[in-house]
Design a protein around this motif. Structure first.
Motif, PDB file in Angstrom:
ATOM      1  N   UNK A   1      73.438 101.494 129.459  1.00  0.00           N
ATOM      2  CA  UNK A   1      73.626 100.223 128.768  1.00  0.00           C
ATOM      3  C   UNK A   1      72.938  99.063 129.462  1.00  0.00           C
ATOM      4  N   UNK A   2      73.184  97.888 128.922  1.00  0.00           N
ATOM      5  CA  UNK A   2      72.576  96.658 129.444  1.00  0.00           C
ATOM      6  C   UNK A   2      73.437  95.503 128.956  1.00  0.00           C
ATOM      7  N   UNK A   3      73.161  94.307 129.480  1.00  0.00           N
ATOM      8  CA  UNK A   3      74.014  93.173 129.156  1.00  0.00           C
ATOM      9  C   UNK A   3      73.288  92.087 128.394  1.00  0.00           C
ATOM     10  N   UNK A   4      74.087  91.249 127.736  1.00  0.00           N
ATOM     11  CA  UNK A   4      73.568  90.046 127.087  1.00  0.00           C
ATOM     12  C   UNK A   4      74.509  88.886 127.372  1.00  0.00           C
ATOM     13  N   UNK A   5      73.937  87.699 127.407  1.00  0.00           N
ATOM     14  CA  UNK A   5      74.732  86.474 127.366  1.00  0.00           C
ATOM     15  C   UNK A   5      74.675  85.997 125.927  1.00  0.00           C
ATOM     16  N   UNK A   6      75.747  86.258 125.215  1.00  0.00           N
ATOM     17  CA  UNK A   6      75.804  85.961 123.779  1.00  0.00           C
ATOM     18  C   UNK A   6      76.241  84.520 123.541  1.00  0.00           C
ATOM     19  N   UNK A   7      75.784  83.982 122.433  1.00  0.00           N
ATOM     20  CA  UNK A   7      76.329  82.724 121.929  1.00  0.00           C
ATOM     21  C   UNK A   7      76.931  83.014 120.557  1.00  0.00           C
ATOM     22  N   UNK A   8      78.146  82.542 120.348  1.00  0.00           N
ATOM     23  CA  UNK A   8      78.817  82.672 119.060  1.00  0.00           C
ATOM     24  C   UNK A   8      78.944  81.278 118.452  1.00  0.00           C
ATOM     25  N   UNK A   9      78.499  81.136 117.214  1.00  0.00           N
ATOM     26  CA  UNK A   9      78.648  79.867 116.505  1.00  0.00           C
ATOM     27  C   UNK A   9      79.509  80.105 115.271  1.00  0.00           C
ATOM     28  N   UNK A  10      80.575  79.347 115.176  1.00  0.00           N
ATOM     29  CA  UNK A  10      81.511  79.468 114.058  1.00  0.00           C
ATOM     30  C   UNK A  10      81.474  78.151 113.290  1.00  0.00           C
ATOM     31  N   UNK A  11      81.081  78.233 112.028  1.00  0.00           N
ATOM     32  CA  UNK A  11      80.918  77.020 111.209  1.00  0.00           C
ATOM     33  C   UNK A  11      81.953  77.005 110.096  1.00  0.00           C
ATOM     34  N   UNK A  12      82.641  75.869 109.978  1.00  0.00           N
ATOM     35  CA  UNK A  12      83.560  75.655 108.860  1.00  0.00           C
ATOM     36  C   UNK A  12      82.953  74.602 107.946  1.00  0.00           C
ATOM     37  N   UNK A  13      83.346  74.652 106.688  1.00  0.00           N
ATOM     38  CA  UNK A  13      82.854  73.690 105.704  1.00  0.00           C
ATOM     39  C   UNK A  13      84.028  73.247 104.848  1.00  0.00           C
ATOM     40  N   UNK A  14      83.967  72.022 104.367  1.00  0.00           N
ATOM     41  CA  UNK A  14      85.026  71.547 103.488  1.00  0.00           C
ATOM     42  C   UNK A  14      85.064  70.038 103.439  1.00  0.00           C
ATOM     43  N   UNK A  15      86.122  69.541 102.808  1.00  0.00           N
ATOM     44  CA  UNK A  15      86.273  68.094 102.669  1.00  0.00           C
ATOM     45  C   UNK A  15      86.699  67.479 103.999  1.00  0.00           C
ATOM     46  N   UNK A  16      86.228  66.278 104.240  1.00  0.00           N
ATOM     47  CA  UNK A  16      86.645  65.543 105.428  1.00  0.00           C
ATOM     48  C   UNK A  16      87.956  64.831 105.117  1.00  0.00           C
ATOM     49  N   UNK A  17      88.974  65.131 105.921  1.00  0.00           N
ATOM     50  CA  UNK A  17      90.273  64.471 105.774  1.00  0.00           C
ATOM     51  C   UNK A  17      90.102  62.991 106.109  1.00  0.00           C
ATOM     52  N   UNK A  18      90.457  62.093 105.167  1.00  0.00           N
ATOM     53  CA  UNK A  18      90.236  60.671 105.455  1.00  0.00           C
ATOM     54  C   UNK A  18      91.102  60.152 106.602  1.00  0.00           C
ATOM     55  N   UNK A  19      92.202  60.829 106.852  1.00  0.00           N
ATOM     56  CA  UNK A  19      93.070  60.379 107.947  1.00  0.00           C
ATOM     57  C   UNK A  19      92.539  60.709 109.322  1.00  0.00           C
ATOM     58  N   UNK A  20      91.855  61.868 109.438  1.00  0.00           N
ATOM     59  CA  UNK A  20      91.369  62.311 110.749  1.00  0.00           C
ATOM     60  C   UNK A  20      89.860  62.170 110.886  1.00  0.00           C
ATOM     61  N   UNK A  21      89.167  62.080 109.739  1.00  0.00           N
ATOM     62  CA  UNK A  21      87.709  62.111 109.787  1.00  0.00           C
ATOM     63  C   UNK A  21      87.162  63.486 110.090  1.00  0.00           C
ATOM     64  N   UNK A  22      87.998  64.512 109.963  1.00  0.00           N
ATOM     65  CA  UNK A  22      87.620  65.871 110.337  1.00  0.00           C
ATOM     66  C   UNK A  22      87.785  66.833 109.169  1.00  0.00           C
ATOM     67  N   UNK A  23      86.990  67.920 109.188  1.00  0.00           N
ATOM     68  CA  UNK A  23      87.226  69.066 108.302  1.00  0.00           C
ATOM     69  C   UNK A  23      88.392  69.868 108.860  1.00  0.00           C
ATOM     70  N   UNK A  24      88.282  70.146 110.135  1.00  0.00           N
ATOM     71  CA  UNK A  24      89.307  70.838 110.919  1.00  0.00           C
ATOM     72  C   UNK A  24      89.255  70.205 112.293  1.00  0.00           C
ATOM     73  N   UNK A  25      90.340  70.273 112.998  1.00  0.00           N
ATOM     74  CA  UNK A  25      90.323  69.797 114.378  1.00  0.00           C
ATOM     75  C   UNK A  25      89.519  70.776 115.225  1.00  0.00           C
TER      76      UNK A  25
END
Ligand code: NI
Length: 136
Positions: A39-63
């Protein structure tokens, strides 16, 4: 217009690519040096993207803090500094390619994120090799 938010995380892991049903010659032909015995190794990067409406109270899709906590607990803690062929029950019996990882991570994270918000998962095995799973 769609608004998206991406959390990025890193992990390091070992793997070997193979199809156990094939002989050495066919595995070498398909997987090349990724079939090397130990075997062999990798330094992986994981990117997790969420989409949706921005909550007007928090300014966020998700925290993003909560998103990062879920990614760390449910995925990173289970793969970081592991051998993906042997040490990760949810990958058992699967060839641990970037595509396999992205699909497995999607299955784990989808139920952990508010309904329908998970948009895309990217697994960067190297900076030149990226697998993407995206909601249809
Ligand atoms: Ni590799």
């Amino acid at each position: 217009m769609k608004v998206m938010l991406t959390a990025r995380a890193r992990f390091s892991a070992a793997h070997r690519l193979l199809n156990p049903a094939w002989d050495d010659a066919r595995n070498v032909a398909v997987f090349g040096s990724c079939y090397n015995l130990h075997g062999h190794g990798h330094d992986y990067t994981l990117e997790v993207t969420v989409a949706g409406d921005v909550d007007p109270g928090t300014g966020m899709i998700l925290n993003v803090k909560e998103l990062k906590r879920v990614v760390d607990e449910k995925v990173i803690a289970r793969v970081d500094h592991k051998n993906l062929n042997f040490d990760v029950p949810f990958l058992e019996g699967q060839n641990p390619t970037a595509e396999t990882l992205a699909l497995a991570f999607w299955k784990i994270l989808e139920p952990e994120i508010p309904a329908g918000r998970l948009h895309e998962i990217r697994v960067l095995e190297t900076e030149n090799n990226v697998a993407t799973v995206r909601r249809d």
